[in-house]
Design an enzyme around this catalytic site. Structure first.
Site, PDB file in Angstrom:
ATOM      1  N   LYS A  53       0.843  -1.208   0.000  1.00 24.26           N
ATOM      2  CA  LYS A  53       0.000   0.000   0.000  1.00 24.26           C
ATOM      3  C   LYS A  53       0.875   1.253   0.000  1.00 24.26           C
ATOM      4  O   LYS A  53       0.633   2.194  -0.759  1.00 24.26           O
ATOM      5  CB  LYS A  53      -0.937  -0.011   1.230  1.00 24.26           C
ATOM      6  CG  LYS A  53      -2.065  -1.037   1.098  1.00 24.26           C
ATOM      7  CD  LYS A  53      -2.890  -1.208   2.376  1.00 24.26           C
ATOM      8  CE  LYS A  53      -3.928  -2.318   2.168  1.00 24.26           C
ATOM      9  NZ  LYS A  53      -4.782  -2.585   3.336  1.00 24.26           N
ATOM     10  N   GLN A  97      -4.546  -1.324   9.614  1.00 26.34           N
ATOM     11  CA  GLN A  97      -4.533  -2.645   8.994  1.00 26.34           C
ATOM     12  C   GLN A  97      -5.139  -3.682   9.941  1.00 26.34           C
ATOM     13  O   GLN A  97      -4.788  -3.755  11.114  1.00 26.34           O
ATOM     14  CB  GLN A  97      -3.088  -3.023   8.618  1.00 26.34           C
ATOM     15  CG  GLN A  97      -2.958  -4.307   7.822  1.00 26.34           C
ATOM     16  CD  GLN A  97      -3.600  -4.232   6.428  1.00 26.34           C
ATOM     17  OE1 GLN A  97      -3.716  -3.174   5.837  1.00 26.34           O
ATOM     18  NE2 GLN A  97      -4.035  -5.373   5.916  1.00 26.34           N
ATOM     19  N   ASP A 120     -10.981   3.242   4.065  1.00 24.82           N
ATOM     20  CA  ASP A 120     -11.369   1.829   3.995  1.00 24.82           C
ATOM     21  C   ASP A 120     -12.886   1.676   3.879  1.00 24.82           C
ATOM     22  O   ASP A 120     -13.381   0.611   3.511  1.00 24.82           O
ATOM     23  CB  ASP A 120     -10.928   1.102   5.272  1.00 24.82           C
ATOM     24  CG  ASP A 120      -9.641   0.306   5.098  1.00 24.82           C
ATOM     25  OD1 ASP A 120      -9.417  -0.205   3.985  1.00 24.82           O
ATOM     26  OD2 ASP A 120      -8.895   0.194   6.076  1.00 24.82           O
TER      27      ASP A 120
HETATM   28  N1  GUN Z   1      -7.102  -6.545   6.162  1.00 27.49           N
HETATM   29  C1  GUN Z   1      -7.470  -7.272   5.081  1.00 27.49           C
HETATM   30  N2  GUN Z   1      -8.038  -6.479   4.137  1.00 27.49           N
HETATM   31  C2  GUN Z   1      -8.014  -5.226   4.646  1.00 27.49           C
HETATM   32  C3  GUN Z   1      -8.463  -3.967   4.139  1.00 27.49           C
HETATM   33  O1  GUN Z   1      -9.000  -3.841   3.028  1.00 27.49           O
HETATM   34  N3  GUN Z   1      -8.265  -2.896   4.971  1.00 27.49           N
HETATM   35  C4  GUN Z   1      -7.692  -3.018   6.208  1.00 27.49           C
HETATM   36  N4  GUN Z   1      -7.555  -1.907   6.934  1.00 27.49           N
HETATM   37  N5  GUN Z   1      -7.276  -4.177   6.698  1.00 27.49           N
HETATM   38  C5  GUN Z   1      -7.440  -5.272   5.918  1.00 27.49           C
END
Ligand code: GUN
Length: 283
Positions: A53, A97, A120
């Site tokens: 990311k 995350q 998100d």
């Molecule tokens: N863990 C797995 N997928 C995601 C996501 O799309 N966003 C976040 N913040 N954590 C995740």
């Protein structure tokens, strides 16, 4: 028959090239979109996701800030970091995350993120807005899947879509987004009795369960679009999805590979949400 490969890397590149132009135009005006990512602990998969990311942000000119906290960090410290980021005008997007260690209340964390910076789309204000059809931020993975369906001209309205999985991150928002576009949606889980009775009728199947090879050719309607959200590491080290790829290829009309299907799109939609948040903050 062999399915058309739904190439998330290619679609991501097309979308990211366009996003880079938008960011360049913002940079020309002295504005740099910013994303802050909080990673708690040492979960190997989460570390890879966060690294990807951050690298994606850097590649198109978004300012990224990574905050790494130890696995035993008190919940209070995570909350304090979030309040600081909420008040920082250089930060347009905040992402924590998931998963978080068990001693941290995930709902409390997600609801402390300002809804305006919730790239998100997990805050209940944004989830509610999605349910009523006027979302500011769509969750990145289902949003990315909608973009893939659109790019490949896969019809949604009037089609039967089966979503396998009921997570807040993928299954539930995916079902809502397909419903919003006029699909007839069935939501199944890994525990659904006679799952193949549903999947055999589906024009679109989205699988997000985390079980290698759980959907195979005999469960798929000829010509269906099969979207594999699973990422499973086998004992031999190889990475596979939730779909038995080789057998599905012979029946499906469209199929996402793992890796290189949905994964890159999740990150691309995070970039989109961060740019949009920056644009909206200046309206
Ligand atoms: N863990 C797995 N997928 C995601 C996501 O799309 N966003 C976040 N913040 N954590 C995740």
């Amino acid at each position: 028959m062999s399915a058309v490969l739904v190439d998330g890397k290619l679609v991501s590149q097309v979308l990211r090239d366009k996003m880079k132009c938008r960011v360049d135009a913002m940079l020309d005006r002295g504005v740099k979109p910013g994303l802050a990512v909080i990673l708690v602990g040492e979960n190997a998969a989460s570390q890879v996701y966060v690294r990807n990311k951050v690298a994606a942000c850097d590649s198109i000119g978004i300012q990224s800030t990574e905050i790494r906290l130890p696995v035993d960090v008190p919940e209070r410290v995570v909350l304090e970091n979030l309040v600081q980021l909420n008040n920082d005008p250089t930060v347009n997007g905040i992402l924590v995350q998931l998963p978080l260690p068990a001693h941290i209340n995930e709902n409390l964390i997600l609801e402390t993120i300002s809804p305006e910076k919730d790239v998100d789309g997990f805050h209940k204000v944004n989830v509610g807005a999605m349910v009523t059809g006027n979302a500011k931020f769509y969750p990145c993975t289902p949003h990315g899947i909608m973009m893939l369906l659109d790019f490949y001209g896969i019809p949604i309205e009037g089609q039967h879509a089966v979503v396998i999985g009921r997570s807040n991150i993928v299954g539930k928002p995916m079902a809502l987004m397909l419903l919003e576009k006029g699909a007839t949606v069935s939501i199944c889980t890994s525990k659904t009795a006679d799952l193949s009775m549903f999947t055999r009728q589906a024009d679109i199947v989205v699988v997000a369960v985390g079980k290698p090879n759980m959907l195979e050719a005999s469960m798929i309607k000829k010509g269906a679009a099969v979207i594999d959200v699973g990422i499973n590491r086998l004992e031999n080290g190889s990475l596979v999805g939730d779909v038995d790829y080789q057998s599905a290829l012979t029946v499906a009309g469209f199929l996402t590979p793992v890796p290189g299907g949905v994964g890159p799109m999740t990150i691309t939609m995070l970039l989109e949400n961060t740019i949009r948040s920056s644009e909206m903050s200046r309206c």
